[in-house]
Design a protein around this motif. Structure first.
Motif, PDB file in Angstrom:
ATOM      1  N   GLU A  93       1.588 -68.650  25.513  1.00 35.08           N
ATOM      2  CA  GLU A  93       2.221 -69.695  26.801  1.00 35.08           C
ATOM      3  C   GLU A  93       3.067 -71.011  26.024  1.00 35.08           C
ATOM      4  N   MET A  94       2.789 -71.596  24.448  1.00 32.59           N
ATOM      5  CA  MET A  94       3.543 -72.670  24.155  1.00 32.59           C
ATOM      6  C   MET A  94       4.567 -71.798  23.337  1.00 32.59           C
ATOM      7  N   SER A  95       4.720 -70.411  23.322  1.00 34.28           N
ATOM      8  CA  SER A  95       5.771 -70.156  22.620  1.00 34.28           C
ATOM      9  C   SER A  95       6.547 -69.377  23.590  1.00 34.28           C
ATOM     10  N   GLY A  96       6.610 -69.662  24.657  1.00 32.57           N
ATOM     11  CA  GLY A  96       7.044 -68.743  25.414  1.00 32.57           C
ATOM     12  C   GLY A  96       6.715 -67.095  25.753  1.00 32.57           C
ATOM     13  N   GLY A  97       5.460 -67.184  25.427  1.00 34.81           N
ATOM     14  CA  GLY A  97       5.169 -65.120  25.235  1.00 34.81           C
ATOM     15  C   GLY A  97       5.806 -64.864  24.193  1.00 34.81           C
ATOM     16  N   ARG A  98       5.076 -65.712  22.650  1.00 37.67           N
ATOM     17  CA  ARG A  98       5.748 -64.529  21.663  1.00 37.67           C
ATOM     18  C   ARG A  98       4.791 -64.389  20.018  1.00 37.67           C
ATOM     19  N   VAL A  99       2.971 -64.444  20.665  1.00 37.34           N
ATOM     20  CA  VAL A  99       2.590 -64.510  20.534  1.00 37.34           C
ATOM     21  C   VAL A  99       2.138 -62.827  20.119  1.00 37.34           C
ATOM     22  N   GLU A 100       1.670 -62.423  18.859  1.00 40.35           N
ATOM     23  CA  GLU A 100       1.245 -60.850  18.401  1.00 40.35           C
ATOM     24  C   GLU A 100       0.000 -61.537  17.862  1.00 40.35           C
ATOM     25  N   PHE A 101      -1.634 -60.264  18.368  1.00 34.18           N
ATOM     26  CA  PHE A 101      -3.342 -60.808  17.763  1.00 34.18           C
ATOM     27  C   PHE A 101      -3.206 -60.012  17.650  1.00 34.18           C
ATOM     28  N   GLY A 102      -3.914 -59.802  15.980  1.00 35.21           N
ATOM     29  CA  GLY A 102      -4.590 -59.071  15.090  1.00 35.21           C
ATOM     30  C   GLY A 102      -6.146 -59.252  14.757  1.00 35.21           C
ATOM     31  N   GLN A 168       2.366 -63.589  28.235  1.00 36.61           N
ATOM     32  CA  GLN A 168       2.805 -62.329  28.286  1.00 36.61           C
ATOM     33  C   GLN A 168       2.362 -61.749  29.306  1.00 36.61           C
ATOM     34  N   ALA A 169       2.348 -60.407  30.045  1.00 43.37           N
ATOM     35  CA  ALA A 169       1.461 -59.736  30.601  1.00 43.37           C
ATOM     36  C   ALA A 169       0.949 -58.976  30.110  1.00 43.37           C
ATOM     37  N   LYS A 170       0.958 -58.654  28.590  1.00 39.14           N
ATOM     38  CA  LYS A 170       0.415 -58.074  27.443  1.00 39.14           C
ATOM     39  C   LYS A 170       0.717 -58.578  26.458  1.00 39.14           C
ATOM     40  N   ILE A 171      -0.428 -58.953  25.852  1.00 41.46           N
ATOM     41  CA  ILE A 171      -0.237 -59.869  24.801  1.00 41.46           C
ATOM     42  C   ILE A 171      -0.359 -58.526  23.288  1.00 41.46           C
ATOM     43  N   PRO A 172       0.539 -57.983  22.285  1.00 40.15           N
ATOM     44  CA  PRO A 172       0.301 -56.888  21.698  1.00 40.15           C
ATOM     45  C   PRO A 172      -0.574 -56.873  20.884  1.00 40.15           C
ATOM     46  N   LEU A 173      -1.893 -56.568  20.594  1.00 35.67           N
ATOM     47  CA  LEU A 173      -3.261 -56.373  19.826  1.00 35.67           C
ATOM     48  C   LEU A 173      -2.314 -55.377  18.700  1.00 35.67           C
ATOM     49  N   ILE A 174      -3.461 -55.882  17.295  1.00 38.49           N
ATOM     50  CA  ILE A 174      -3.430 -54.948  16.518  1.00 38.49           C
ATOM     51  C   ILE A 174      -4.791 -54.855  15.324  1.00 38.49           C
ATOM     52  N   VAL A 175      -4.873 -53.805  15.315  1.00 40.67           N
ATOM     53  CA  VAL A 175      -6.034 -53.486  14.921  1.00 40.67           C
ATOM     54  C   VAL A 175      -5.941 -52.450  13.601  1.00 40.67           C
ATOM     55  N   LEU A 186     -11.436 -47.937  17.177  1.00 40.67           N
ATOM     56  CA  LEU A 186     -11.035 -48.850  18.038  1.00 40.67           C
ATOM     57  C   LEU A 186      -9.581 -49.192  17.948  1.00 40.67           C
ATOM     58  N   ALA A 187      -9.090 -48.661  17.615  1.00 47.81           N
ATOM     59  CA  ALA A 187      -7.789 -48.291  17.631  1.00 47.81           C
ATOM     60  C   ALA A 187      -7.019 -47.847  18.438  1.00 47.81           C
ATOM     61  N   ALA A 188      -7.385 -46.395  18.830  1.00 44.05           N
ATOM     62  CA  ALA A 188      -7.078 -45.666  19.920  1.00 44.05           C
ATOM     63  C   ALA A 188      -7.476 -46.291  21.353  1.00 44.05           C
ATOM     64  N   GLN A 189      -8.333 -47.062  21.100  1.00 47.09           N
ATOM     65  CA  GLN A 189      -9.206 -47.743  22.258  1.00 47.09           C
ATOM     66  C   GLN A 189      -8.155 -48.457  22.810  1.00 47.09           C
ATOM     67  N   HIS A 190      -8.333 -49.294  21.913  1.00 45.25           N
ATOM     68  CA  HIS A 190      -7.774 -51.092  22.432  1.00 45.25           C
ATOM     69  C   HIS A 190      -6.032 -51.438  21.750  1.00 45.25           C
ATOM     70  N   ALA A 191      -6.035 -50.466  20.261  1.00 44.19           N
ATOM     71  CA  ALA A 191      -4.629 -51.456  19.718  1.00 44.19           C
ATOM     72  C   ALA A 191      -2.736 -51.487  19.951  1.00 44.19           C
ATOM     73  N   ASP A 192      -2.247 -51.739  20.250  1.00 42.04           N
ATOM     74  CA  ASP A 192      -0.676 -51.710  20.540  1.00 42.04           C
ATOM     75  C   ASP A 192      -0.434 -51.419  19.089  1.00 42.04           C
ATOM     76  N   GLU A 193      -0.864 -51.477  17.566  1.00 43.10           N
ATOM     77  CA  GLU A 193      -0.221 -51.694  16.332  1.00 43.10           C
ATOM     78  C   GLU A 193      -1.320 -51.600  15.460  1.00 43.10           C
ATOM     79  N   PHE A 194      -1.231 -51.248  14.880  1.00 41.89           N
ATOM     80  CA  PHE A 194      -2.573 -50.313  14.003  1.00 41.89           C
ATOM     81  C   PHE A 194      -1.805 -50.033  12.391  1.00 41.89           C
ATOM     82  N   ASN A 195      -2.195 -51.412  11.095  1.00 46.79           N
ATOM     83  CA  ASN A 195      -1.436 -52.076  10.460  1.00 46.79           C
ATOM     84  C   ASN A 195      -2.641 -51.682   8.891  1.00 46.79           C
TER      85      ASN A 195
END
Length: 307
Positions: A93-102, A168-175, A186-195
């Protein structure tokens, strides 16, 4: 190919140092500024001492305006999932929706001992990590006005209002990581990004394949997942500049060329191209000398346009 700047502040960086790098990343046109989540140096004195990842990102949310912000990756051992869900949603919220969460299991045992943080065996860390993924995504996705409940082996949540919500409607989740069974699932179940960080090309190819197979087993389209890599950066206009930058971080140019993104801009482009061929579409450039902002400009001006 997205290029993102990735820093390791536990090696020694004040908030002001990180702010300068984040602002420089934004001004140079990079897609995102990321940082690790560690509390202990992995060599050297680490002065002036560690900075907390989400405290840092909260401040950067106000000190930047465009660049995306995130962790590669937050340790599930450091914070209760309910508290972490609140922290990340607030920074979003503080960033205006710019967070991505690993988010990851945590692995560095010494930092846990140094700051009194429990460090369970690997299986329990994975079990806790899996529950945290369910809890955090569940809290964020619960409609306003409804409550969220969860009962697991390690965490129990009762009647949570599941607030606040991210911007954001959905924070991108990195696994990420090189695990061969639970990580891809777990990546297949939850992730928007695999790193996959600091991996050789063959290992990266194999990891991408495992995640794609896990997606197929779940009936999920693997095309929904961004595949990314992270490698240390050491780029110079000529060999003298490559040597100087390698010396500044205590590494050898030949070793960096073998295991990192190193050499002239043309060499760096060639290495990125090899990873692109196995499915990588996003690169995290691990920048170790945070005083060398010209390094960021060089890659932005001479590498990125060729991608």
């Amino acid at each position: 190919m997205d290029l993102r700047i990735f820093t390791e502040p536990q090696q020694g960086a004040s908030y002001e140092t990180l702010r300068r790098v984040a602002v420089a990343s934004e001004e140079a046109g990079y897609d995102a500024f990321f940082r690790s989540d560690h509390y202990l140096t992995m060599g050297g004195d680490g002065l002036p001492g560690p900075t907390d990842a989400w405290t840092t990102l909260a401040a950067l949310a106000r000190d930047t305006s465009r660049v995306r912000l995130g962790t590669l990756v937050t340790s599930a051992t450091f914070r209760h999932p309910g508290v972490l869900a609140i922290q990340v949603a607030q920074v979003d919220e503080m960033s205006g929706g710019r967070v991505e969460f690993g988010l990851g299991t945590g692995w560095y045992e010494q930092e846990h001992a140094a700051y009194g943080i429990p460090f369970p065996p690997l299986k329990e860390r994975f079990d806790r990590f899996a529950e945290q993924l369910q809890i955090i995504t569940g809290l964020w996705s619960t409609p306003v006005g409804e409550t969220f409940d969860f009962t697991g082996e390690h965490y129990r949540i009762e009647g949570s209002p599941a607030l606040p919500k991210p911007a954001q409607a959905k924070i991108p989740l990195i696994v990420g990581g090189g695990g061969k069974r639970r990580t891809p699932a777990l990546a297949a179940q939850h992730a928007d990004e695999f790193n996959l960080p600091f991996a050789e090309l063959d290992d990266t190819r194999a990891a991408v394949k495992r995640v794609r197979e896990a997606c197929e087993a779940r009936g999920r389209d693997a095309g929904e997942i961004t595949f990314s890599a992270a490698l240390v950066l050491c780029c110079g206009r000529d060999e003298a500049e490559v040597v100087r930058r390698a010396e500044a971080i205590g590494r050898e140019p030949a070793e960096l060329r073998e295991h990192g993104l190193a050499g002239t801009p043309a060499e760096v482009v060639e290495t990125i191209g090899r990873y692109a061929e196995v499915g990588i579409t996003r690169f995290y450039l691990q920048v170790m000398d945070l005083s060398d902002l010209e390094h960021l400009d060089l890659v932005a001006q001479e590498v990125r346009p060729q991608l």
